[in-house]
Design a protein around this motif. Structure first.
Motif, PDB file in Angstrom:
ATOM      1  N   GLN A 183       0.835  -1.202   0.000  1.00 54.62           N
ATOM      2  CA  GLN A 183       0.000   0.000   0.000  1.00 54.62           C
ATOM      3  C   GLN A 183       0.870   1.253   0.000  1.00 54.62           C
ATOM      4  O   GLN A 183       0.595   2.219  -0.722  1.00 54.62           O
ATOM      5  N   ARG A 255      -2.904   4.735   2.997  1.00 51.99           N
ATOM      6  CA  ARG A 255      -4.217   4.330   2.479  1.00 51.99           C
ATOM      7  C   ARG A 255      -5.071   5.552   2.156  1.00 51.99           C
ATOM      8  O   ARG A 255      -5.822   5.548   1.173  1.00 51.99           O
ATOM      9  N   GLU A 298      -8.970   3.181   2.548  1.00 50.21           N
ATOM     10  CA  GLU A 298      -8.642   3.239   1.123  1.00 50.21           C
ATOM     11  C   GLU A 298      -9.818   3.710   0.292  1.00 50.21           C
ATOM     12  O   GLU A 298      -9.641   4.306  -0.771  1.00 50.21           O
ATOM     13  N   SER A 305     -12.458   6.883  -4.726  1.00 50.84           N
ATOM     14  CA  SER A 305     -11.513   5.767  -4.686  1.00 50.84           C
ATOM     15  C   SER A 305     -11.860   4.696  -5.712  1.00 50.84           C
ATOM     16  O   SER A 305     -13.024   4.410  -5.979  1.00 50.84           O
ATOM     17  N   ALA A 307     -10.711   1.595  -5.199  1.00 50.02           N
ATOM     18  CA  ALA A 307     -10.469   0.341  -4.486  1.00 50.02           C
ATOM     19  C   ALA A 307     -11.701  -0.566  -4.503  1.00 50.02           C
ATOM     20  O   ALA A 307     -12.834  -0.112  -4.347  1.00 50.02           O
TER      21      ALA A 307
END
Length: 425
Positions: A183, A255, A298, A305, A307
């Motif tokens: 990360q 993150r 995250e 994001s 993610a």
């Protein structure tokens, strides 16, 4: 060492020292294992951070002292690639894969052991990936350094011949604590410098060779941007973070930085993996939206994001491994995440095959030598997500559905949800 080549791929082992910042006298010994195409025209690189439960040698220090007279080091005996051999995922798209391991003074007797939470390990992964971009597979990087231009050492053509990348694009990946370290690496050079300065972990590395009077590189901030690793993706396999006083502040800030990066990012957790779901600080993921997790940092609700997380049914902490590690197996002995007696995936089995296929399809996202072409909607509607977002994406592997019935979860951004499938991939 000379590369070992089988068919169209080669393997090499590189050993260097890294000074984290040119003005700070703090060094680390690093070994890099790398698989790359024999024609040295790799379209991209996967840089993998291993979990902490690899290798144990109580004679490390005596061997290191003795090895200094024989140009050897016990670090050469630590082979992450043996446990995470996903090399077959590289071939179709002509990619390379590297593994980084290093010595860390966190546990007497097993100095390479890292219990997580230390951003320095992510810095090392980024530095190692950048080393491969700039110098390739040679240990004699100094032959291309301008400072040696007027000496007999200067032979830039030899370094040029060792390069194997068509681009500087890197997918950072890792398992367990290595997933959290990845990360940090995936945030890129500027973020590593900025956050590192805030945490007194300054980062502007210099590379050294292993000689008694070592040669060294220019500091990384003076390298051309194309010579440094360009993060284009992140794959986290059951990431485990920790907070260790003085040593490990954790990856929270990294993150938060990742939440603003526009690139494919994936987290895989296991339904029965208490190491990442319970023992990690914070947990990797939680079904309770009120619990702060690695994933919620995250991918904050309503953020931009990229993610995505998926949850493997009966997934364990070590099922990703392609070879059993007795030490890693300890993490799965007393899992409280599932009912006692629940069968879970083991190393070298179906989940490791699933992981290999996952890397192959993730690499498919990138055109030859390029970055992912598109915005968030193209990512969430990509063939990779369509393959993953189903009950049974591969073999006998099944995923646990989230509350909305989908098999992936990501921050709410509006727009249409990704298409879902029911058939095996």
């Amino acid at each position: 060492m000379d590369p070992i080549c089988i068919n169209n791929y080669c393997f090499n082992h590189i050993h260097i020292w890294i000074q984290y910042h040119y003005a700070v006298p703090l060094f680390v010994e690093v070994a890099i294992e790398v698989f790359y195409p024999k024609d040295r025209e790799a379209n991209g690189l996967v840089m993998f951070n291993h979990g902490f439960l690899i290798g144990v040698d109580l004679l490390y220090y005596p061997k290191k002292i003795f090895g200094s007279f024989l140009n050897d080091t016990p670090l050469f005996g630590v082979h992450p690639s043996s446990f995470y051999n996903y090399s077959s995922a590289l071939v179709e798209n002509h990619w390379a894969m590297a593994y980084v391991t290093s010595t860390h003074m966190q546990a007497p007797g097993v100095p390479w052991t890292d219990f997580g939470g230390n951003p320095r390990v992510g810095q090392e992964a980024y530095a190692a990936a950048s080393y491969l971009m700039r110098y390739g597979t040679t240990n004699e990087f100094y032959k291309a350094e301008k400072k040696y231009e007027n000496t007999a050492l200067y032979k830039p053509q030899e370094v040029e011949a060792s390069r194997f990348m068509r681009s500087n694009n890197v997918v950072f990946a890792g398992h367990s604590v290595g997933g959290a370290h990845a990360q940090a690496a995936a945030t890129g050079f500027e973020a590593l410098q900025k956050i590192g300065a805030e945490q007194c972990k300054y980062f502007d590395p210099v590379i050294y060779d292993r000689e008694f009077l070592p040669k060294y590189s220019e500091r990384m901030s003076r390298w051309a941007p194309e010579e440094r690793a360009n993060p284009v993706g992140l794959v986290q396999l059951s990431p485990v973070d920790q907070k260790v006083p003085l040593i490990g502040p954790g990856m929270d800030k990294y993150r938060q930085a990742l939440a603003e990066r526009e690139m494919p990012m994936l987290m895989i957790v296991g339904e029965c993996d208490s190491a990442c779901l319970e023992d990690s600080t914070p947990p990797a993921w939680s079904a309770d939206p009120g619990v702060e997790t690695e994933f919620s940092q995250e991918s904050p609700e309503g953020s931009d994001s990229w993610a995505v997380v998926a949850n493997v049914k009966h997934g364990s902490h070590c099922g990703y491994l392609t070879q059993k590690s007795e030490l890693c197996s300890v993490a799965d002995l007393n899992s409280g995440a599932c009912k006692k007696g629940t069968p879970t995936w083991k190393a070298g089995g179906e989940e490791s095959l699933f992981t290999t296929e996952l890397f192959k399809k993730f690499i498919d996202l990138y055109p030859d030598g390029g970055v992912f072409q598109g915005d968030f909607k193209k990512w969430i509607h990509s063939d990779f997500i369509k393959w993953l977002n189903r009950e049974n994406p591969f073999g006998e592997i099944k995923l646990v559905p989230f509350d909305d019935g989908k098999y992936i979860q990501y921050a709410s951004r509006g727009g249409c949800p990704p298409q879902e499938g029911k058939k095996k991939g």
